[in-house]
Design a protein around this motif. Sequence first.
Motif, PDB file in Angstrom:
ATOM      1  N   THR A 183       0.652  -1.060  -0.031  1.00 11.47           N
ATOM      2  CA  THR A 183      -0.006   0.008  -0.032  1.00 11.47           C
ATOM      3  C   THR A 183       0.832   1.210   0.046  1.00 11.47           C
ATOM      4  N   ASP A 184       0.237   2.314  -0.144  1.00 12.71           N
ATOM      5  CA  ASP A 184       1.271   3.472  -0.124  1.00 12.71           C
ATOM      6  C   ASP A 184       1.503   3.810   1.278  1.00 12.71           C
ATOM      7  N   VAL A 185       2.795   4.262   1.364  1.00 10.86           N
ATOM      8  CA  VAL A 185       3.412   4.497   2.705  1.00 10.86           C
ATOM      9  C   VAL A 185       4.179   6.014   2.484  1.00 10.86           C
ATOM     10  N   GLU A 186       3.825   6.744   3.286  1.00 14.07           N
ATOM     11  CA  GLU A 186       4.638   8.175   3.347  1.00 14.07           C
ATOM     12  C   GLU A 186       5.979   7.822   4.222  1.00 14.07           C
ATOM     13  N   LEU A 187       6.989   7.644   3.836  1.00 23.73           N
ATOM     14  CA  LEU A 187       8.064   7.795   4.390  1.00 23.73           C
ATOM     15  C   LEU A 187       8.585   9.222   5.000  1.00 23.73           C
ATOM     16  N   PRO A 188       8.867   9.533   6.407  1.00 24.35           N
ATOM     17  CA  PRO A 188       9.072  10.847   6.710  1.00 24.35           C
ATOM     18  C   PRO A 188      10.696  11.452   6.301  1.00 24.35           C
ATOM     19  N   ASP A 189      10.710  12.636   6.426  1.00 22.75           N
ATOM     20  CA  ASP A 189      12.066  13.294   6.420  1.00 22.75           C
ATOM     21  C   ASP A 189      12.693  12.830   7.823  1.00 22.75           C
ATOM     22  N   THR A 190      14.164  12.765   7.472  1.00 21.63           N
ATOM     23  CA  THR A 190      14.755  12.068   8.768  1.00 21.63           C
ATOM     24  C   THR A 190      14.534  13.273   9.795  1.00 21.63           C
ATOM     25  N   GLY A 191      14.498  14.335   9.769  1.00 21.23           N
ATOM     26  CA  GLY A 191      14.440  15.355  10.588  1.00 21.23           C
ATOM     27  C   GLY A 191      13.229  15.088  11.620  1.00 21.23           C
ATOM     28  N   GLN A 192      12.351  14.954  10.793  1.00 22.76           N
ATOM     29  CA  GLN A 192      11.089  14.640  11.765  1.00 22.76           C
ATOM     30  C   GLN A 192      11.363  13.474  12.624  1.00 22.76           C
ATOM     31  N   VAL A 193      11.917  12.370  12.391  1.00 22.16           N
ATOM     32  CA  VAL A 193      12.234  11.263  13.178  1.00 22.16           C
ATOM     33  C   VAL A 193      12.964  11.672  14.221  1.00 22.16           C
ATOM     34  N   GLN A 194      14.139  12.399  13.860  1.00 25.75           N
ATOM     35  CA  GLN A 194      14.895  12.961  14.983  1.00 25.75           C
ATOM     36  C   GLN A 194      14.413  13.581  16.193  1.00 25.75           C
ATOM     37  N   GLU A 195      13.353  14.393  15.633  1.00 25.14           N
ATOM     38  CA  GLU A 195      12.686  15.334  16.482  1.00 25.14           C
ATOM     39  C   GLU A 195      11.711  14.427  17.453  1.00 25.14           C
ATOM     40  N   PHE A 196      11.116  13.359  16.999  1.00 25.71           N
ATOM     41  CA  PHE A 196      10.242  12.596  17.425  1.00 25.71           C
ATOM     42  C   PHE A 196      10.872  11.293  18.224  1.00 25.71           C
ATOM     43  N   LEU A 197      11.937  10.955  17.934  1.00 25.25           N
ATOM     44  CA  LEU A 197      12.685   9.891  18.569  1.00 25.25           C
ATOM     45  C   LEU A 197      14.161  10.167  18.789  1.00 25.25           C
ATOM     46  N   PRO A 198      14.322  10.626  20.033  1.00 21.58           N
ATOM     47  CA  PRO A 198      15.634  10.985  20.538  1.00 21.58           C
ATOM     48  C   PRO A 198      16.525   9.977  20.658  1.00 21.58           C
ATOM     49  N   PRO A 199      17.857  10.087  20.446  1.00 20.02           N
ATOM     50  CA  PRO A 199      18.792   8.956  20.778  1.00 20.02           C
ATOM     51  C   PRO A 199      18.439   8.381  22.030  1.00 20.02           C
ATOM     52  N   TYR A 200      18.503   6.938  21.991  1.00 15.28           N
ATOM     53  CA  TYR A 200      18.379   6.033  23.013  1.00 15.28           C
ATOM     54  C   TYR A 200      19.267   6.051  24.158  1.00 15.28           C
ATOM     55  N   THR A 201      19.227   6.171  25.468  1.00 20.97           N
ATOM     56  CA  THR A 201      19.814   5.871  26.426  1.00 20.97           C
ATOM     57  C   THR A 201      19.468   4.960  27.523  1.00 20.97           C
ATOM     58  N   HIS A 202      20.009   4.033  27.930  1.00 22.89           N
ATOM     59  CA  HIS A 202      19.362   3.401  28.964  1.00 22.89           C
ATOM     60  C   HIS A 202      19.814   3.700  30.021  1.00 22.89           C
ATOM     61  N   PRO A 203      19.286   3.940  31.514  1.00 27.39           N
ATOM     62  CA  PRO A 203      19.865   4.628  32.426  1.00 27.39           C
ATOM     63  C   PRO A 203      20.960   3.701  33.324  1.00 27.39           C
ATOM     64  N   TYR A 204      20.622   2.429  32.988  1.00 25.17           N
ATOM     65  CA  TYR A 204      21.630   1.583  33.759  1.00 25.17           C
ATOM     66  C   TYR A 204      22.327   0.696  32.669  1.00 25.17           C
ATOM     67  N   PRO A 205      22.792   0.950  31.495  1.00 28.60           N
ATOM     68  CA  PRO A 205      23.431  -0.031  30.685  1.00 28.60           C
ATOM     69  C   PRO A 205      24.632  -0.890  31.497  1.00 28.60           C
ATOM     70  N   LEU A 206      24.768  -2.295  30.890  1.00 24.17           N
ATOM     71  CA  LEU A 206      25.907  -2.983  31.515  1.00 24.17           C
ATOM     72  C   LEU A 206      27.010  -2.165  30.759  1.00 24.17           C
ATOM     73  N   ASP A 207      27.991  -1.874  31.675  1.00 26.82           N
ATOM     74  CA  ASP A 207      29.296  -1.007  31.373  1.00 26.82           C
ATOM     75  C   ASP A 207      30.455  -1.459  32.455  1.00 26.82           C
ATOM     76  N   PRO A 208      31.408  -1.813  32.001  1.00 25.35           N
ATOM     77  CA  PRO A 208      32.746  -2.301  33.119  1.00 25.35           C
ATOM     78  C   PRO A 208      33.106  -0.973  33.818  1.00 25.35           C
ATOM     79  N   ARG A 209      33.035   0.190  33.153  1.00 25.37           N
ATOM     80  CA  ARG A 209      33.122   1.146  34.145  1.00 25.37           C
ATOM     81  C   ARG A 209      32.600   1.557  35.302  1.00 25.37           C
ATOM     82  N   ARG A 210      31.115   0.955  34.897  1.00 20.22           N
ATOM     83  CA  ARG A 210      30.195   1.598  35.971  1.00 20.22           C
ATOM     84  C   ARG A 210      29.525   0.409  36.074  1.00 20.22           C
ATOM     85  N   PRO A 211      29.991  -0.567  37.075  1.00 20.18           N
ATOM     86  CA  PRO A 211      29.348  -1.692  37.124  1.00 20.18           C
ATOM     87  C   PRO A 211      27.885  -1.851  37.918  1.00 20.18           C
ATOM     88  N   VAL A 212      27.015  -2.542  37.151  1.00 25.00           N
ATOM     89  CA  VAL A 212      25.468  -2.654  37.856  1.00 25.00           C
ATOM     90  C   VAL A 212      25.215  -4.174  37.466  1.00 25.00           C
TER      91      VAL A 212
END
Lengths: 401, 215
Positions: A183-212
């Motif tokens: 079917t017809d699909v409108e793919l957005p402008d990259t800028g629209q997606v960046q505005e809607f969906l900020p880069p993801y950061t988990h508050p407690y990722p596994l990280d050897p420098r910050r053990p959790v």
Amino acid sequence: MATAVAKKKKVRINGCVAAAQAAKYADVDVITAYPIRPYTATMMALAQMVANGELDAEYIVADSEHSQLSIAHGASSSGARVFTGSSGVGVQFAYELYSPISGTRMPVQMMIADRTLDPPGDFGSEHTDALSARDMGWLMGWSCDAQEAFDNHLLGFRIGEDRRVLLPQMVCQDGFFVSHITTDVELPDTGQVQEFLPPYTHPYPLDPRRPVSHGPQIMPEQGPPLQLERARAMEGAVPVIEQAHDEFARIFGRRYDPWLEEFMTDGADVVFFVQGAHAVTARYAIRHMRERGAKVGLVRLKTIRPYPTDRVKDALSKFKVVGVIETNLGLGSVSSGGVLYAEACAALYESPTRPLVVSFMAGMGGEAIVLKEFYWMTNKMLDAQKRGAIEKRTHWVGFEE
Amino acid sequence: MAYIELTVWTRGIIMDKEGRDIVNSVAAAGRLEGRFAQAMENYVDNPDRTNAPTRKYCRVSDSVIENALTYENDQPNIVVLVEQTMVKGWDYMRGMPPGGTLVINTHYTPEYMIRFVPGSERLARLVCVDAAKIADHKWLYYRLGELGLDRLSTEGAAERNNAIAPDIAAPLIAAVVKTTGIVKIETIEPMIANKAAFRAALDQLHIMPLGAAVA
């Protein structure tokens, strides 16, 4: 990571490719894959995007769906935005991972293009594969066409990754009816997606420098608070889902009610209650039945987890008869039919004006539900209205006069 | 011409793209002409296997296609066989209403091929076109390596070769469009990669008129 800058454009793609495009626009970090139809088309489209350099992501083909979801879990634990998917028995083989992923609050996104389980194991769509995991703490809902599938994948990331939620999402679409129909699909402008969906950061990722610690062995008394937290996260998702849909409408110009779509319900006495692609044919059937004087409408359930209990109660209480179209198998269930009936009835229990509710087993094995079957179901509902009682709780469409 | 179904029978992997190109280009042309059109593949024929028969569908309509979610074309008005031996062994005429068109890619004449066609009394015409010759097609044994790289079967992924009808699909599209008018020649021609084969085929069709009038 960088994704090629794109301008808004109209394309003609199917649901599988729409899901892959959404993952690309969401600039996912890790894709875990294992082939099974109809989902295969999504993993193939993503493989091409990665190979062509359109998407910079780790693309991992696992040795099974169980490994596929295990890798997704691990990748998400390290703070990556993860996209995965499956169909039918593939969804089942990964079942062990669903509770740990939501339990550790990892917002993995899983595309599910429905396929029947065995039996019949054909390529057709029944919702049983995903619905069997409905209580595992994943946000869950169905799209009815490729555009909605694309949009729901972006919405899923935005909602699931919100720190008030942090839950994985099953973004479901019917096999064939959405996954393989272009079917017809409108793919957005990259800028629209960046505005809607900020880069993801988990508050407690596994990280050897910050053990959790994630998911350590615990004692029984530590269990209840964990479960309560997860239940609260699911309840707390409700306002986040509504805000995300408002934001989506503002940025992309397409407004969806996150919970229910009502179609020709004004003045309706009887309504279909359905989720997924069969709503597309149902709308045509309803228009024709309306022309012939039948007061019939449609309420489409868009999000089943979290279940919009009050919205369902308020929406369905307005009618005389509700016909639940199942497209899933709940053997030995309350209605001895599908699983949607029980929750619709439970939502209606507190209503002072309960409609009659009847369950239709239609579209089983992935058969298309054709216009004349919607007419037949409408007549069953009108009969029940006239009689003031249902003939029986569950009708198997195509097996009765 | 309210509602028309076109069904293409082809062979998996080696000629699958040709089948897809036919239905996709006709549907795209139909939409360009402001009509409702849909192209899709037979869901259960996929994923395609080498040489196994696969079906591709196109629906062109003056009004919205309400049966868009049905799996198969139940009443094909036009049937195309991309490979000539498919004329035997499959009931590709099933459901065809009177007045249909059958197009076969073959170097044989319609007079020879008609004996193999089941239910030919439903046909208004049988069209034979030597698409392989017109498109200067190099058969499988010349192209195996290329096919292995280019044809990722049909599971949703696009071909590496994005050109529409670079090969034997071009004469077949010309045969369909010229003999049935399902879409206009001038609408579809700009999409076709192998324009020389498309144009040449327009003058090299072997058309056998048959009795069945459109119902």
